[in-house]
Scaffold this active site. Structure first.
Site, short mmCIF file in Angstrom:
data_model
loop_
_atom_site.label_atom_id
_atom_site.label_comp_id
_atom_site.label_asym_id
_atom_site.label_seq_id
_atom_site.Cartn_x
_atom_site.Cartn_y
_atom_site.Cartn_z
N LEU A 197 1.13 -1.30 0.53
CA LEU A 197 0.08 0.29 0.09
C LEU A 197 0.90 1.10 -0.16
O LEU A 197 0.54 2.52 0.18
CB LEU A 197 -1.07 0.23 1.03
CG LEU A 197 -1.83 -1.19 1.06
CD1 LEU A 197 -2.66 -1.31 2.52
CD2 LEU A 197 -2.77 -1.26 0.37
N SER A 200 6.24 3.31 1.70
CA SER A 200 7.61 4.34 1.16
C SER A 200 7.04 5.48 1.31
O SER A 200 7.23 5.95 0.91
CB SER A 200 8.08 3.52 0.60
OG SER A 200 7.83 2.87 -0.45
N ASP A 244 3.21 4.76 -7.62
CA ASP A 244 3.02 5.43 -5.86
C ASP A 244 3.18 6.59 -5.60
O ASP A 244 2.22 7.04 -4.72
CB ASP A 244 3.89 4.78 -5.69
CG ASP A 244 4.25 3.03 -5.24
OD1 ASP A 244 2.75 2.33 -5.83
OD2 ASP A 244 4.84 2.44 -4.94
P1 ADP Z 1 5.75 -0.44 1.05
O1 ADP Z 1 6.26 0.76 0.15
O2 ADP Z 1 4.95 -1.32 0.49
O3 ADP Z 1 4.83 -0.43 2.05
P2 ADP Z 1 7.93 -0.80 1.60
O4 ADP Z 1 9.00 -1.92 1.52
O5 ADP Z 1 8.44 -0.42 -0.03
O6 ADP Z 1 6.71 -1.44 1.64
O7 ADP Z 1 8.77 0.36 1.86
C1 ADP Z 1 8.56 -0.24 3.52
C2 ADP Z 1 9.48 0.80 4.90
O8 ADP Z 1 9.21 1.99 4.71
C3 ADP Z 1 9.66 0.29 5.40
O9 ADP Z 1 10.68 -0.98 5.71
C4 ADP Z 1 10.49 1.86 6.36
O10 ADP Z 1 12.30 1.74 6.04
C5 ADP Z 1 9.70 2.46 5.81
N1 ADP Z 1 8.66 2.71 6.51
C6 ADP Z 1 7.42 2.87 6.15
N2 ADP Z 1 6.55 2.86 7.35
C7 ADP Z 1 7.51 4.01 8.09
C8 ADP Z 1 7.23 4.71 9.55
N3 ADP Z 1 6.04 4.65 10.38
N4 ADP Z 1 8.80 5.06 10.05
C9 ADP Z 1 9.44 4.34 9.59
N5 ADP Z 1 10.30 4.25 8.46
C10 ADP Z 1 8.83 3.74 7.84
MG MG Z 2 6.87 0.83 -1.76
#
Ligand code: ADP
Ligand code: MG
Length: 454
Positions: A197, A200, A244
């Site tokens: 979702l 990132s 995105d």
């Molecule tokens: P998606 O975008 O599908 O959720 P991704 O692997 O692209 O998955 O991104 C997830 C990453 O974004 C996490 O591993 C973290 O590094 C960062 N992230 C997401 N939410 C937070 C948050 N609340 N605080 C810090 N980093 C976050």
């Molecule tokens: Mg992502």
């Protein structure tokens, strides 16, 4: 009076309640002098924390239980403002938010110059930020902890972990010629992480917008989305497309965004679920999509090879008839891969036509056809996603499909509002029947893109 600190501490796990089948614990906590009680269940792999009824309605209104360690204020703006003030000893200059997104239809079309149709969802990253006189970045994520670095520490491959998304967004804006200085920044998010979702992109877009407002930079959402994407591509090192960040930056509430990934022309298309009496459900399988990296690169190469054989710049330029006529030339596998892409592009445009004609209730079969194509022709589904889709349709859903790159993550189901509970119940039962981990099912509403809140 100053509101109590959000960082409420649970004191002790006092009483084991002993309900059969659960590891069920009652926890006492306090915020300042005010005591409350939380019940914590551990059921298989998942843990649920909730207020005990006699804790009082005020608690449940103002707070949500994040874990046995931490309560959060229900209002994320208040939450980050207080966290910022506590950590950095001053008030933020502003508060910004950017949403996650769900892609309604148009999967694996973006790297073929095709069409996608995402919506911003009502789950977002909220940041509070203020400039600093030096070049330091002090970053606080209420979910992930603290990081400190300087602007000169930022570069491709240099920033580990989550700070890369935030620092990368600032670096990327600086590459546009903006004189970016130091920042104190606190953030919180309710976008599920790693579920597809796009937590990132939400993080990058919220940071780009905050930094732009504080230090200057372009006003156009499309330009800002490209700046956010560059952070993910170059600093974090994930070769993702533009969907995105465009969705998180440019969507408006009550609409989906038709994005032509070749020209980057974006159009808002009405998507009024409430008026149609419908609900869009996300079914998060909880299965990680991390394994998908190799398959993703392989699918991209297959599409490039198919386009070469078809003698078109990209599969966007081929029709279903072109692909059918070239079946022998392409061979079995490339034929199916190309067929998914060309039929998916056509389905996106057909969904848009139906939405523009006010026929939201008629898009279900196209969503389901997208799933079948991703499952059989593109082969990027997973047993959990197929189970989610089949069960949602059986339960009265009008259409359902996997969303995101595949191999896990989430499915979407479009259902009459009256059937939502049945869909959630039947999907959950189907997962249990297959021995899968319980999914998380929740409704999403087409929300507004990134903006300043205070
Ligand atoms: P998606 O975008 O599908 O959720 P991704 O692997 O692209 O998955 O991104 C997830 C990453 O974004 C996490 O591993 C973290 O590094 C960062 N992230 C997401 N939410 C937070 C948050 N609340 N605080 C810090 N980093 C976050
Ligand atoms: Mg992502």
């Amino acid at each position: 009076m100053r509101p109590p600190t959000p960082a409420a501490r649970c004191t002790t796990g006092t009483a084991r309640l002993g309900n059969p089948g659960y590891d069920d614990v009652l926890l006492m906590f306090s915020v300042g002098q005010v005591p409350g009680k939380l019940e914590c269940f551990a059921d298989g792999g998942s843990t649920m924390v909730r207020f005990v009824d006699d804790t009082g309605p005020e608690w449940s209104r103002r707070y949500r239980a994040m874990s046995t360690e931490r309560l959060a204020l229900t209002d994320p703006v208040e939450e980050v403002r207080i966290a910022f003030a506590e950590r950095f000893g001053r008030e933020p200059e502003g508060i910004w938010a950017a949403p996650g997104r769900a892609n309604l239809i148009g999967e694996h079309t973006d790297y073929n110059d095709g069409f996608v149709l995402p919506l911003a969802i009502d789950h977002r990253v909220t940041v509070a930020a203020a400039r600093r006189a030096d070049d330091r970045l002090r970053l606080l994520s209420l979910e992930k902890g603290e990081r400190e670095l300087t602007l000169s520490d930022i570069g491709p491959g240099l920033v580990e972990g989550w700070a890369g998304y935030v620092a990368g967004a600032m670096w990327s804006l600086a590459r546009e010629g903006v004189e970016v200085g130091g920042l104190d920044l606190a953030l919180t998010s309710d976008v599920p992480v790693g579920s597809g979702l796009s937590s990132s992109a939400a993080l990058e877009c919220a940071t780009v917008l905050a930094t732009r407002d504080l230090y200057g930079g372009p006003g156009d959402p499309g330009r800002l989305a490209l700046i956010a994407q560059r952070a993910e591509n170059e600093i974090v090192g994930v070769p993702s497309g533009i969907m995105d960040q465009m969705a998180s930056m440019a969507c408006i509430a009550g609409h989906v965004l038709l994005l032509d990934t070749r020209s980057l022309v974006a159009e808002q298309v009405p998507f009024d679920l409430d008026a149609a009496g419908l609900t869009l459900l996300v079914i998060d399988t909880g299965v990680s999509h991390a394994l998908a990296d190799g398959a993703y690169a392989e699918r991209r190469r297959a599409c490039e090879a198919a386009a070469r054989l078809l003698e078109v710049p990209a599969l966007r330029d081929a029709t279903e008839a072109d692909v059918a006529a070239a079946a022998d030339l392409l061979g079995e596998v490339l034929h199916r891969r190309a067929r998914h892409v060309v039929t998916e592009n056509a389905r996106v445009l057909e969904v848009v036509d139906r939405l523009r004609a006010g026929r939201l209730d008629a898009i279900g079969p196209l969503l389901t056809a997208s799933h079948v194509s991703l499952r059989d022709d593109y082969e990027v589904s997973a047993p959990e996603l197929d189970t989610a889709v089949e069960a949602a349709l059986r339960a009265g859903g009008l259409g359902a499909r996997m969303t995101g790159a595949g191999f896990g993550g989430c499915a979407l189901a479009l259902a009459p509002a009256a059937e939502v509970d049945a869909v959630a119940r039947i999907v959950t039962a189907a997962f249990a029947g297959q021995g899968f981990r319980a999914p998380t099912v929740f409704a999403v509403h087409p929300a507004h893109g990134a903006r300043r809140l205070a």
